[in-house]
Design an enzyme around this catalytic site. Structure first.
Site, PDB file in Angstrom:
ATOM      1  N   CYS A 112       0.777  -1.234   0.174  1.00 28.32           N
ATOM      2  CA  CYS A 112       0.044   0.091   0.319  1.00 28.32           C
ATOM      3  C   CYS A 112       0.322   1.268   0.252  1.00 28.32           C
ATOM      4  CB  CYS A 112      -0.844   0.598   1.551  1.00 28.32           C
ATOM      5  SG  CYS A 112      -2.140  -1.144   1.591  1.00 28.32           S
ATOM      6  N   ARG A 170       3.649  -0.126  -4.997  1.00 29.40           N
ATOM      7  CA  ARG A 170       3.690  -0.439  -3.305  1.00 29.40           C
ATOM      8  C   ARG A 170       2.283  -1.501  -3.450  1.00 29.40           C
ATOM      9  NH1 ARG A 170       6.947   2.090   0.514  1.00 29.40           N
ATOM     10  NH2 ARG A 170       5.878   0.528   2.119  1.00 29.40           N
ATOM     11  N   TRP A 186      -2.442  -2.348  -1.475  1.00 25.08           N
ATOM     12  CA  TRP A 186      -2.482  -3.785  -1.423  1.00 25.08           C
ATOM     13  C   TRP A 186      -3.755  -4.528  -0.758  1.00 25.08           C
ATOM     14  CZ3 TRP A 186      -0.772  -8.204   0.563  1.00 25.08           C
ATOM     15  CH2 TRP A 186      -0.476  -9.250   0.364  1.00 25.08           C
ATOM     16  N   ASN A 213      -1.659   1.685   6.190  1.00 22.22           N
ATOM     17  CA  ASN A 213      -1.269   0.320   5.630  1.00 22.22           C
ATOM     18  C   ASN A 213      -1.244  -0.061   6.092  1.00 22.22           C
ATOM     19  OD1 ASN A 213       0.773  -0.970   4.421  1.00 22.22           O
ATOM     20  ND2 ASN A 213       2.298   0.582   4.578  1.00 22.22           N
ATOM     21  N   GLY A 214      -1.361  -2.215   5.816  1.00 23.87           N
ATOM     22  CA  GLY A 214      -1.437  -2.544   7.884  1.00 23.87           C
ATOM     23  C   GLY A 214      -2.333  -3.369   7.864  1.00 23.87           C
ATOM     24  N   GLU A 223      17.260 -17.666  -8.585  1.00 19.79           N
ATOM     25  CA  GLU A 223      16.984 -16.162  -8.592  1.00 19.79           C
ATOM     26  C   GLU A 223      16.165 -16.752 -10.402  1.00 19.79           C
ATOM     27  OE1 GLU A 223      15.914 -13.365  -7.627  1.00 19.79           O
ATOM     28  OE2 GLU A 223      16.744 -12.278  -8.669  1.00 19.79           O
ATOM     29  N   LYS A 231      12.704 -14.700 -10.554  1.00 19.99           N
ATOM     30  CA  LYS A 231      11.918 -14.080 -11.239  1.00 19.99           C
ATOM     31  C   LYS A 231      10.905 -14.482 -12.520  1.00 19.99           C
ATOM     32  CE  LYS A 231      13.449 -11.241  -9.975  1.00 19.99           C
ATOM     33  NZ  LYS A 231      14.342 -10.590  -8.513  1.00 19.99           N
ATOM     34  N   GLU A 286       7.622 -14.430 -11.176  1.00 23.99           N
ATOM     35  CA  GLU A 286       6.763 -13.452 -10.856  1.00 23.99           C
ATOM     36  C   GLU A 286       6.306 -12.322 -12.168  1.00 23.99           C
ATOM     37  OE1 GLU A 286       8.815 -11.016  -8.133  1.00 23.99           O
ATOM     38  OE2 GLU A 286      10.452 -11.880  -8.697  1.00 23.99           O
ATOM     39  N   HIS A 329      18.759 -36.498  -7.670  1.00 25.46           N
ATOM     40  CA  HIS A 329      17.855 -37.691  -6.616  1.00 25.46           C
ATOM     41  C   HIS A 329      16.578 -37.196  -6.890  1.00 25.46           C
ATOM     42  CE1 HIS A 329      21.198 -38.051  -5.077  1.00 25.46           C
ATOM     43  NE2 HIS A 329      22.196 -37.308  -5.187  1.00 25.46           N
ATOM     44  N   LYS A 334       5.681  -4.065  -3.818  1.00 28.70           N
ATOM     45  CA  LYS A 334       6.542  -4.445  -3.370  1.00 28.70           C
ATOM     46  C   LYS A 334       6.644  -4.126  -1.995  1.00 28.70           C
ATOM     47  CE  LYS A 334      10.876  -3.084  -5.718  1.00 28.70           C
ATOM     48  NZ  LYS A 334      11.823  -4.389  -6.142  1.00 28.70           N
TER      49      LYS A 334
HETATM   50  C1  F6R Z   1      11.748 -10.751  -6.334  1.00 33.10           C
HETATM   51  C2  F6R Z   1      11.249  -9.786  -5.015  1.00 33.10           C
HETATM   52  C3  F6R Z   1      10.839  -9.748  -4.223  1.00 33.10           C
HETATM   53  C4  F6R Z   1      11.852  -9.519  -2.258  1.00 33.10           C
HETATM   54  C5  F6R Z   1      11.688  -9.925  -1.394  1.00 33.10           C
HETATM   55  C6  F6R Z   1      11.923  -8.741   0.050  1.00 33.10           C
HETATM   56  O1  F6R Z   1      11.668 -10.057  -7.334  1.00 33.10           O
HETATM   57  O2  F6R Z   1      11.602  -8.868  -5.141  1.00 33.10           O
HETATM   58  O3  F6R Z   1      11.530 -11.902  -3.133  1.00 33.10           O
HETATM   59  O4  F6R Z   1      13.198  -9.890  -2.514  1.00 33.10           O
HETATM   60  O5  F6R Z   1      10.166  -9.528  -1.004  1.00 33.10           O
HETATM   61  O6  F6R Z   1      11.872  -7.565  -0.475  1.00 33.10           O
HETATM   62  P1  F6R Z   1      13.482  -7.075   0.284  1.00 33.10           P
HETATM   63  O7  F6R Z   1      14.298  -6.574   0.103  1.00 33.10           O
HETATM   64  O8  F6R Z   1      12.503  -5.379   0.627  1.00 33.10           O
HETATM   65  O9  F6R Z   1      13.288  -7.153   2.508  1.00 33.10           O
END
Ligand code: F6R
Length: 615
Positions: free
Chosen positions: A2, A27, A75, A101-102, A484, A488, A491, A507, A610
């Site tokens: 949010c 966000r 969000w 937010n929360g 990773e 990527k 997502e 395995h 994010k």
């Molecule tokens: C994936 C991604 C997430 C963040 C995770 C931790 O592309 O961005 O997996 O890495 O939510 O976020 P931070 O680093 O902000 O604690």
């Protein structure tokens, strides 16, 4: 999660608030809304979906001019992402508007109490109770700041609240517990935002709020108190990036811009880390060399992409320092009764500095008397403030939801930490450390070469169009790179993608290999450890079962793999431990390109946001 904006000044509050929301949209993008304090009372607009829907609503039904306003991009947690559940939430007298937010954990009990008192609540959210509670306190004669204090003392859980009152023009009140809120100090105007991107266009002077604080902004004043109304300390800081860093700058996607910024992010994170005689110095860290010399165990904790940075850290730090490093998902850490004491260094890694799982792990670790050092990209955020020590990465703001430059900068910070520990513990000679740092300082140029050769990766993304599942293999530091790469792709492309340690395949997971399944393989540079030979055997095993192999390999060692590779991605030569800095980049580009071809919104993938500020 949010995004929240508040404004009081002389400008059009609607323009400031909507502009701020646009920069905070990463966000959360389930709905957007604004509330303005006008001469005729509150004026609100809110709409489910991305901000373009709110824009259309505001065009169809323009709001009157106002210089005080609040806004929200959501969000969803409590209640479906529809118009009614969108913020702001206004009480049933139409006087108080709230964005949040929360999660307010005791909202059900508060709601029942309000309903028993005759209040009519219309949404399914936990937030709406706050507008009714504040309106009740105002009706009882408390001024707005005091009403917010009273209500905050009744709330449980995590909340950033920003509140305005139709009968208190020129004032916006914010409150924070366990969720982010920063203040922007202007000239004849002041701002609130979930992060500084909300107001970076107008000011770079910010105030970091502490836990359980209430801030009252007017055009000319900023007053911060605790929830009892007593004055409370804050920290002023100057933001070291500007509006251009928070804009796309000609790229189709923020993610592409951020991928391209990686050489700079790595170089900036390395900047000023050693003295002229070659000694590493991590001045900002707030832990003395004596404290670091006593460290006998490290636990690296993070989530998602940052967790993969922690995995890379384990290989490097153990190799250089011989200190054992455990790597742990933040959301699991405190539930396993971990063994910690004063000589344990907990290293948390977070781009945003607001991830709730990581924050809770930090609080737990400190209760257990461990020292916590955070690697973080966001000045003014909660995680560095609650840690004993901090090592900032200097990647600049990351707007795309999927982390890219944040990850590379985190990996670099982990290397610096490992080398610094080796230096203070005296387990490596100064000239050895200097040579390793020289190699590290050469990596921005190597990353730039990967970016310059991105055309080959784009071709591979086109060639693999239509794939339903893509796998990634790696060994050693190539293993977190594989994880990773898969994350990527999941997502961004909403596709089944998995990363494996190449040696584990036989395995079990090798059963999923069938004719034509694309498999990316990260091949380590040739060394004394036979890692390369081993992974080449793994490539042959999957090739024999029909896999289509995309092999990432040191450009000088292509011959070793060309017989088993359907596609080759050439990587510049770097030492094995630094290979993640070059090998991750083509996988980021691939995921971005692949998702864009599918028509997805690369910067704002579905269901994600994010800065994950809920557990
Ligand atoms: C994936 C991604 C997430 C963040 C995770 C931790 O592309 O961005 O997996 O890495 O939510 O976020 P931070 O680093 O902000 O604690």
């Amino acid at each position: 999660m949010c995004g929240i904006v508040g404004y009081v000044g002389q400008r059009s509050a609607l323009d400031v608030v909507v502009g701020g929301l646009r920069r905070l949209e990463y966000r959360g993008y389930d709905s957007g809304g604004v509330a303005l304090v006008t001469a005729d009372g509150l004026a609100t607009a809110k709409k489910a979906g991305k901000l373009v829907n709110l824009d259309a609503e505001l065009e169809a039904r323009p709001l009157p001019h106002a210089t005080t306003g609040i806004g929200h991009t959501r969000w969803a947690t409590h209640g479906a992402p529809n118009d009614v559940n969108a913020h702001p939430h206004v009480d049933d007298t139409g006087r108080v508007a709230v964005v949040h937010n929360g999660i307010i954990e005791n909202f059900a009990e508060l709601r029942a109490e309000l309903e028993a008192d005759g209040h009519e609540l219309v949404s399914e959210t936990d937030t709406e109770v706050v507008s009714h509670l504040v309106a009740d306190r105002l009706a009882a004669g408390e001024p707005l700041p005091q009403a917010v204090h009273t209500v905050c003392r009744r709330l449980e859980g995590a909340f950033t609240l920003v509140i305005c009152d139709a009968q208190t023009p020129g004032v916006v009140v914010g409150a924070r517990r366990n969720s982010p809120l920063v203040v922007g100090r202007g000239d004849g105007e002041n701002f609130l935002g979930s992060d500084v991107a909300a107001f970076i266009e107008f000011t770079r002077d910010a105030i970091e709020l502490g836990q359980d604080q209430v801030v009252v902004i007017t055009a000319d004043d900023i007053v911060v108190t605790d929830f009892d109304g007593a004055p409370s300390p804050t920290r002023d800081y100057h933001v070291d990036w500007d509006l251009s860093a928070a804009e796309k700058g000609g790229y189709d996607w923020f993610m592409l811009k951020e991928i391209a910024e990686q050489p700079q992010a790595v170089a900036d994170t390395l900047l000023g880390r050693h003295s002229s005689d070659g000694l590493l110095q991590l001045d900002e860290m707030r832990l003395s060399d004596d404290e670091l010399r006593n460290v006998d165990k490290i636990i690296a904790i993070a989530c998602g992409t940052s967790y993969y940075a922690a995995m890379v850290a384990k290989y490097a730090i153990e190799h250089w320092t011989r200190i054992p490093v455990e790597v742990e998902l933040a959301s699991e850490f405190r539930y396993r009764d971990p063994i910690l004491d004063r000589s344990t260094l907990v290293v948390t890694i977070s781009q945003s500095g607001e991830t709730m799982d990581t924050l809770m792990a930090i609080r737990y670790a400190r209760q257990q008397r461990a020292r916590v050092l955070s690697i973080c990209n966001t000045n003014g955020s909660t995680i560095p403030r609650e840690s004993d020590a901090v090592l900032y990465t200097h990647a600049g703001p990351e707007v795309a939801v999927a982390s890219t430059k944040g990850f590379l900068a985190q990996v670099v910070a982990c290397y610096l930490l490992g080398l610094y520990l080796a230096q203070v513990k005296g387990v490596k000679y100064g000239d050895e450390i200097r040579r390793i740092v020289d190699d590290l300082e050469a990596t921005p140029a190597a990353i730039q070469r990967v970016l310059d050769d991105a055309e080959e990766v784009r071709k591979i993304a086109s060639a693999l169009a239509g794939s339903r599942s893509i796998l990634f293999l790696g060994r050693h530091v190539g293993y977190p790179v594989a994880l990773e790469g898969a994350l990527k792709l999941k997502e961004l492309a909403y596709l089944h993608a998995e990363g494996f340690a190449a040696g584990e395949l036989k395995h079990g997971p090798i059963a999923v290999i069938e004719e034509g399944v694309p498999v990316f393989v990260v091949v380590p540079p040739k060394g004394r450890d036979q890692l390369q030979e081993k992974i080449i055997s793994n490539i042959q095993e999957i090739r024999a079962r029909g896999a289509r192999t995309i092999v990432l390999v040191d450009e000088n060692e292509v011959d070793a793999v060309s017989a088993f590779a359907d596609h080759i991605i050439r990587l510049p030569r770097v030492p094995t431990l630094f290979q993640p800095l070059v090998a991750t980049v083509p996988l980021q580009i691939f995921a971005c390109e692949f998702a864009a071809q599918l028509g997805h919104d690369v910067d704002q993938p579905r269901n994600l946001a994010k800065s994950v500020t809920v557990e």
